[in-house]
Write an enzyme that holds these catalytic residues in place. Structure first.
Site, mmCIF file in Angstrom:
data_model
loop_
_atom_site.group_PDB
_atom_site.id
_atom_site.type_symbol
_atom_site.label_atom_id
_atom_site.label_comp_id
_atom_site.label_asym_id
_atom_site.label_seq_id
_atom_site.Cartn_x
_atom_site.Cartn_y
_atom_site.Cartn_z
ATOM 1 C CE1 TYR A 101 -4.207 -1.931 4.778
ATOM 2 C CE2 TYR A 101 -3.648 0.335 4.237
ATOM 3 C CZ TYR A 101 -3.947 -0.957 3.839
ATOM 4 O OH TYR A 101 -3.988 -1.271 2.503
ATOM 5 C CB SER A 118 -0.872 -0.012 1.258
ATOM 6 O OG SER A 118 -1.443 1.251 1.470
#
Ligand SMILES: NC(=O)c1ccc[n+]([C@@H]2O[C@H](COP(=O)([O-])OP(=O)(O)OC[C@H]3O[C@@H](n4cnc5c(N)ncnc54)[C@H](O)[C@@H]3O)[C@@H](O)[C@H]2O)c1
Length: 328
Positions: free
Chosen positions: A151, A126
């Protein structure tokens, strides 16, 4: 050629599976259909995929027994997209991120080692790994040791574990750092989708810092082209593991996103200005020269083209009032 694709009922996995199936390869889709968002949407995506060339296994990537049962000499590629996604929810249920993204990544790596004819292990990382970096655009060579959310930390942990497996076992791998992906069949927890729903329902949308935060918004078809282009080109053993940004190479404000949604949906948004939470970064912007050099990647869908396509799908799927019933 059989491709094991995790996260097949998810937004990106669904689109990648559909493109792979159109190529005539066998796709084995894996997903646990968790209820992080509407499972009806996940099932609707799977219904679109049903047919020759696609089989589906409901399993958790962190479940060793379930994943090891899928070890096969037919599997030539693994595209591992299953994850607990979303920055904000990682403040609510941090454990879900460690289970899916850290344990899940180790199980997938161990599983990949057992697939004797495996040519390439491709996995989703990501843009959030760039965390508090201030230098833009983000390059794969930038430091990535300042995550602003759990995350992001779990996605970076996945990259590091992959590095170790590439070094130890010569597993050919590519990690893909996706930048804010949007489009039809998208993710209801993401801002563009939640905004569309609120605009249609006539409820206020919370917009951080007057809409000034910026994102490199990447249309799903460009992401699919990048995933498949990268998948087709495994790194040579000597090269080590590879990390690639996949973005649109444009940084655009959330305010502009809202304006495009209003135009495409034909309604005005009720904006509620709120401060940007600490987990959300101020700006993302992808340098895509590495994937461009490797695959010829050239993002072809600007926001002003992609948002109307998303809005058309949204209205068709949810109905004009945006009110399709959801199941959690
Ligand atoms: N969409 C984006 O903007 C974006 C940006 C950066 C990175 N990513 C990454 O791309 C990947 C795909 O994201 P997406 O947007 O399609 O998200 P998504 O939530 O729509 O898809 C993920 C899928 O994985 C499944 N899943 C979750 N945990 C699982 C588990 N433990 N076992 C099996 N299946 C599980 C979910 O049910 C879901 O269908 C993820 O790894 C995500 O972190 C997405």
């Amino acid at each position: 050629m059989t491709i094991l694709l995790t996260g097949a009922a998810g937004f990106i996995g669904f689109h990648v599976a559909r493109a792979l199936r159109a190529r005539g390869v066998q796709v084995v889709g894996v997903d646990n259909l968790n209820d992080y968002y509407d499972t009806g949407l996940k099932e609707a995506r799977l219904a679109q995929l049903a047919g020759p060339g696609f089989s589906f296994v409901r399993a958790d990537v962190a479940d060793r027994d379930a994943m090891f049962a899928l070890v096969s000499d037919d599997v030539t590629h693994i595209v591992h997209l299953a994850a607990q996604a979303g920055v904000r929810f990682s403040l609510i249920d941090p454990y879900a991120y460690v289970t899916a993204n850290v344990m899940g990544q180790v199980v997938m790596l161990e599983m990949a080692r057992q697939c004797r004819r495996l040519e390439h292990f491709v996995y989703a990382s990501s843009s959030s790994v760039y965390g508090l970096n201030r230098e833009l655009p983000f390059r794969e060579t930038d430091r990535v040791d300042q995550p602003s959310s759990l995350y992001a930390a779990t996605k970076r942990a996945g990259e590091l574990m992959s590095h170790a497996y590439a070094h130890l076992y010569r597993l050919p791998q590519t990690g893909l750092r996706f930048f804010t992906v949007y489009g039809p069949w998208g993710r209801p927890d993401m801002a563009y989708y939640a905004f569309a729903r609120a605009i249609m329902a006539g409820t206020p949308i919370p917009v951080y810092d007057g809409g000034r935060p910026k994102r490199d918004f990447t249309y799903i078809d460009d992401i699919v082209a990048g995933v498949i282009g990268a998948m087709d080109r495994p790194p040579a053993a000597a090269e080590g593991p590879r990390l690639l940004n996949i973005g649109n190479h444009r940084s655009e404000s959330v305010g502009r996103l809202v304006g495009l949604l209003e135009a495409a949906l034909g309604r005005k948004a009720m904006i509620r200005d709120v401060p940007r939470p600490a987990a959300d970064v101020a700006e993302t912007w992808a340098d895509v020269s590495a994937i461009a050099a490797l695959t010829g990647y050239a993002p072809a869908t600007p926001l002003e083209v992609g948002i109307p396509r998303f809005a058309a799908w949204f209205l068709a799927y949810h109905g004009d009032g945006g009110g399709r019933k959801e199941r959690a």
